[in-house]
Design a protein around this motif. Structure first.
Motif, PDB file in Angstrom:
ATOM      1  N   GLY A  69       6.943   8.482   3.297  1.00 18.11           N
ATOM      2  CA  GLY A  69       6.804   9.848   2.786  1.00 18.11           C
ATOM      3  C   GLY A  69       7.320   9.984   1.361  1.00 18.11           C
ATOM      4  N   LEU A  70       8.452   9.336   1.077  1.00 13.91           N
ATOM      5  CA  LEU A  70       9.001   9.366  -0.277  1.00 13.91           C
ATOM      6  C   LEU A  70       8.058   8.694  -1.269  1.00 13.91           C
ATOM      7  N   TRP A  72       4.791   8.427  -0.981  1.00 15.91           N
ATOM      8  CA  TRP A  72       3.644   9.315  -1.175  1.00 15.91           C
ATOM      9  C   TRP A  72       4.013  10.461  -2.107  1.00 15.91           C
ATOM     10  N   LEU A  73       5.212  11.034  -1.945  1.00 15.02           N
ATOM     11  CA  LEU A  73       5.645  12.134  -2.795  1.00 15.02           C
ATOM     12  C   LEU A  73       5.760  11.702  -4.254  1.00 15.02           C
ATOM     13  N   ILE A  74       6.290  10.524  -4.497  1.00 12.90           N
ATOM     14  CA  ILE A  74       6.415  10.022  -5.871  1.00 12.90           C
ATOM     15  C   ILE A  74       5.032   9.800  -6.488  1.00 12.90           C
ATOM     16  N   ALA A  76       2.169  11.263  -5.654  1.00 10.66           N
ATOM     17  CA  ALA A  76       1.513  12.550  -5.868  1.00 10.66           C
ATOM     18  C   ALA A  76       2.097  13.264  -7.087  1.00 10.66           C
ATOM     19  N   THR A  77       3.409  13.194  -7.249  1.00  6.88           N
ATOM     20  CA  THR A  77       4.058  13.846  -8.390  1.00  6.88           C
ATOM     21  C   THR A  77       3.643  13.200  -9.703  1.00  6.88           C
ATOM     22  N   THR A  78       3.614  11.873  -9.744  1.00  7.31           N
ATOM     23  CA  THR A  78       3.235  11.214 -10.995  1.00  7.31           C
ATOM     24  C   THR A  78       1.774  11.483 -11.349  1.00  7.31           C
TER      25      THR A  78
END
Length: 139
Positions: A69-70, A72-74, A76-78
């Motif tokens: 999950g972390l 994927w979050l990184i 998506a943010t980038t």
């Protein structure tokens, strides 16, 4: 062991409900209930329940899901930041209107000559052709 016992109890209850349903002469519904009641026992016998309980109650697995999950979050943010930064630089500058510039107009010019179109009068609502069609069809 507990999960297998629960699945067996659920299957036994389902088979009991199927028997009562068959007693009431609803054989299609009883057959369907029997099929659903056999699913938990089949899952226990194939080892799927043991595999699932091994995943659910294992903290290492949950840490792995957290890391996924972390990641994927990184990502998506980038991607969002990259789109935002490229979006402003890649757009071409807007061109000026092709109309006359304000400097080219005489200072004492009237308003219509400044390039702003005058509001056209709204056409009168003429429904005579529609009325003729409706009268033709007797409406």
């Amino acid at each position: 062991m507990l999960a297998e016992t629960i699945c067996s109890a659920v299957s036994a209850a389902g088979l009991g409900i199927a028997a009562v349903t068959a007693y009431r002469r609803r054989f299609m519904a009883a057959a369907r209930i029997t099929a659903y009641a056999l699913v938990p026992v089949g899952l226990v016998m194939t080892g799927v329940v043991e595999w699932l309980t091994g995943i659910v109650f294992n903290p290492t697995v949950w840490i792995g899901f957290g890391l996924l999950g972390l990641a994927w979050l990184i990502l998506a943010t980038t991607r969002a930041v990259e789109r935002r930064s490229l979006g402003g630089a890649a757009k071409p500058a807007k061109k000026a209107k092709a109309g006359p510039s304000p400097e080219a107009v005489a200072p004492a010019a009237s308003k219509p000559s400044l390039g702003t179109p005058a509001a056209a009068p709204a056409p009168a609502d003429d429904f005579s052709d529609i009325e003729a069609i409706l009268k033709k069809h007797g409406i």
